[in-house]
Design an enzyme around this catalytic site. Sequence first.
Site, PDB file in Angstrom:
ATOM      1  N   ARG A  45     -15.247  -6.616  -6.162  1.00  0.00           N
ATOM      2  CA  ARG A  45     -15.867  -6.905  -4.856  1.00  0.00           C
ATOM      3  C   ARG A  45     -17.345  -7.270  -4.999  1.00  0.00           C
ATOM      4  O   ARG A  45     -17.854  -8.121  -4.257  1.00  0.00           O
ATOM      5  CB  ARG A  45     -15.685  -5.700  -3.932  1.00  0.00           C
ATOM      6  CG  ARG A  45     -14.241  -5.560  -3.417  1.00  0.00           C
ATOM      7  CD  ARG A  45     -13.958  -4.137  -2.977  1.00  0.00           C
ATOM      8  NE  ARG A  45     -12.656  -3.968  -2.328  1.00  0.00           N
ATOM      9  CZ  ARG A  45     -11.496  -3.815  -2.978  1.00  0.00           C
ATOM     10  NH1 ARG A  45     -11.457  -3.834  -4.301  1.00  0.00           N
ATOM     11  NH2 ARG A  45     -10.372  -3.641  -2.297  1.00  0.00           N
ATOM     12  N   GLN A 186      -5.681  -4.299  -0.775  1.00  0.00           N
ATOM     13  CA  GLN A 186      -5.779  -5.705  -1.198  1.00  0.00           C
ATOM     14  C   GLN A 186      -5.495  -6.642  -0.029  1.00  0.00           C
ATOM     15  O   GLN A 186      -6.201  -7.632   0.160  1.00  0.00           O
ATOM     16  CB  GLN A 186      -4.823  -5.970  -2.364  1.00  0.00           C
ATOM     17  CG  GLN A 186      -5.198  -5.210  -3.618  1.00  0.00           C
ATOM     18  CD  GLN A 186      -4.281  -5.495  -4.777  1.00  0.00           C
ATOM     19  OE1 GLN A 186      -3.313  -6.236  -4.658  1.00  0.00           O
ATOM     20  NE2 GLN A 186      -4.574  -4.904  -5.921  1.00  0.00           N
ATOM     21  N   ASP A 336      -2.781   4.501  -8.072  1.00  0.00           N
ATOM     22  CA  ASP A 336      -2.739   4.092  -9.479  1.00  0.00           C
ATOM     23  C   ASP A 336      -2.606   5.281 -10.438  1.00  0.00           C
ATOM     24  O   ASP A 336      -2.478   5.085 -11.658  1.00  0.00           O
ATOM     25  CB  ASP A 336      -4.008   3.293  -9.831  1.00  0.00           C
ATOM     26  CG  ASP A 336      -4.048   1.948  -9.108  1.00  0.00           C
ATOM     27  OD1 ASP A 336      -2.965   1.428  -8.757  1.00  0.00           O
ATOM     28  OD2 ASP A 336      -5.160   1.437  -8.876  1.00  0.00           O
ATOM     29  N   LYS A 363       3.740  -2.856  -8.741  1.00  0.00           N
ATOM     30  CA  LYS A 363       2.446  -2.873  -9.440  1.00  0.00           C
ATOM     31  C   LYS A 363       2.572  -3.741 -10.703  1.00  0.00           C
ATOM     32  O   LYS A 363       3.478  -4.550 -10.806  1.00  0.00           O
ATOM     33  CB  LYS A 363       2.017  -1.436  -9.767  1.00  0.00           C
ATOM     34  CG  LYS A 363       1.705  -0.609  -8.509  1.00  0.00           C
ATOM     35  CD  LYS A 363       0.481  -1.152  -7.809  1.00  0.00           C
ATOM     36  CE  LYS A 363       0.170  -0.405  -6.518  1.00  0.00           C
ATOM     37  NZ  LYS A 363      -0.907  -1.036  -5.756  1.00  0.00           N
TER      38      LYS A 363
HETATM   39  C1  S3P Z   1      -6.829  -2.099  -5.230  1.00  0.00           C
HETATM   40  C2  S3P Z   1      -5.873  -1.654  -4.363  1.00  0.00           C
HETATM   41  C3  S3P Z   1      -4.593  -1.049  -4.790  1.00  0.00           C
HETATM   42  C4  S3P Z   1      -4.629  -0.624  -6.257  1.00  0.00           C
HETATM   43  C5  S3P Z   1      -5.260  -1.656  -7.130  1.00  0.00           C
HETATM   44  C6  S3P Z   1      -6.688  -1.943  -6.695  1.00  0.00           C
HETATM   45  C7  S3P Z   1      -8.050  -2.729  -4.690  1.00  0.00           C
HETATM   46  O1  S3P Z   1      -3.572  -2.009  -4.632  1.00  0.00           O
HETATM   47  O2  S3P Z   1      -3.323  -0.335  -6.704  1.00  0.00           O
HETATM   48  O3  S3P Z   1      -5.288  -1.238  -8.479  1.00  0.00           O
HETATM   49  O4  S3P Z   1      -9.041  -2.872  -5.441  1.00  0.00           O
HETATM   50  O5  S3P Z   1      -8.058  -3.075  -3.499  1.00  0.00           O
HETATM   51  P1  S3P Z   1      -2.830  -2.198  -3.208  1.00  0.00           P
HETATM   52  O6  S3P Z   1      -3.856  -2.560  -2.234  1.00  0.00           O
HETATM   53  O7  S3P Z   1      -1.859  -3.323  -3.402  1.00  0.00           O
HETATM   54  O8  S3P Z   1      -2.155  -0.890  -2.935  1.00  0.00           O
END
Ligand code: S3P
Length: 460
Positions: A45, A186, A336, A363
């Site tokens: 980000r 995400q 995670d 994942k």
């Molecule tokens: C993340 C969100 C998670 C996580 C990923 C990083 C992020 O995924 O599993 O490793 O940085 O927004 P999801 O949003 O698909 O759950």
Amino acid sequence: MISGPIRAEARKAVSHAPPSPLSAGKSPALSGRVRVPGDKSISHRALMLGAIATGRTRISGLLEAEDVLNTAGALQALGCPIRKEAMTWEVLGRGVGGLAEPAGDLDFGNSGTGTRLMMGLIAGHDMTVRLIGDASLSKRPMVRVLKPLMQMGVEVSNGATTLPLTMRGTLDLIPIAYTLPVASAQIKSAVLLAGLHAAGATTVIEPQATRDHTERMLRHFGAEVTTTGREGGRAITVRGDNELDGRDVKVPGDPSSAAFLAAAALIVPGSDVTIEGVLINPTRTGFYATLREMGADLRFLDEREEGGEPVADLCVRHSKLTGVRVPPERAPSMIDEYPVLACLAAYADGETRMEDLAELKVKESDRLAATAAGLVSNGVPAKVEGDTLIVAGGKGVRGGGTVATHLDHRIAMAFLTLGLGADRPVTVDDAGMIATSFPEFRGLMEGLGATFIDAETARR
Ligand code: S3P
């Protein structure tokens, strides 16, 4: 200056290198003070917001792992200069809407976060972009992000639902209100990043709170973001008339990487480990809440705020653990960490039940199946019932098995951690993918006293 071609070579090295098996064996007590590398979510980000801010963003503590370097490479290809000076990464922002069409494909390697957030960033630009990734990423669902982005006006060629795919952004993005169908930061982040480029207010409603780094960092860069609590969730709104100003960002240590070290200290008798400067944002600490419920001697010391995020030094001592039921509503805050929790549960007395984990199936690998299979091949009773993972712990860990990692860095690290207390070494079929998120994993673990055995040595 980190140049595009150099990074492209580095990406190929990880995604296409021959598998490098590695074993971990019974270790003497682990001890020491360590610092884990920067948080992966925040690193992605910081680069992305820096790229659409006006002026210079300076990032310290950036995670220099393949996933994040791929994001940096993609931003460079979109016309944003990024360079490293001493220990600081500098991003020369192009302003909101200021990215340029890349000359070639954008390669995200193994990274779902890089791909999905970047789709949101590209959405508000009048350009066509082809996104590609490795074999693992090419199997992961993209419709979850494309659906809201298409409602906003993005076009996708040939109805593609997975990478490789070609998307076309637009200068006329339509602001939307979107309720997340699954708890995913995400998806939330992609829609908010697109919303920055839409005329009007874009709202994401999340029934369950997910990691809030995008909202926090948008505010840090000067954008107006409102978050309101609602029955069963919250609504986050961003307006399209925001300008971002380049800022300094200090990236805290990654709690998802620290989880392996904490689990290792809990597994190996006599261990006493301190992990400095770890992010303790409440949307990320479900694993540590679970450890406490299992009876772990775990303390957060010197709690403080760094760069708009809460951090602490984590002090972990070997403890006698008991199996627990992990409630489904905790999943987003430790999503995670389930593979390493399942490995740790093998050493806890009684059963550990981890419920409602459908998201783990999409994942970097199907982590429900990969985790259960890895445990069983090392003599630990484990099974998947629907979306629930059940581990019967406290019966000893025989080890001696080889775990299929399916291009998944966290499966590799979780099972190497399992091996540190096992009767016989635990082998993972490919430790190479660890470089996607935590290249220092082996060195840090060995520095604490962990025993790793190269496949070459094991064969001799
Ligand atoms: C993340 C969100 C998670 C996580 C990923 C990083 C992020 O995924 O599993 O490793 O940085 O927004 P999801 O949003 O698909 O759950």
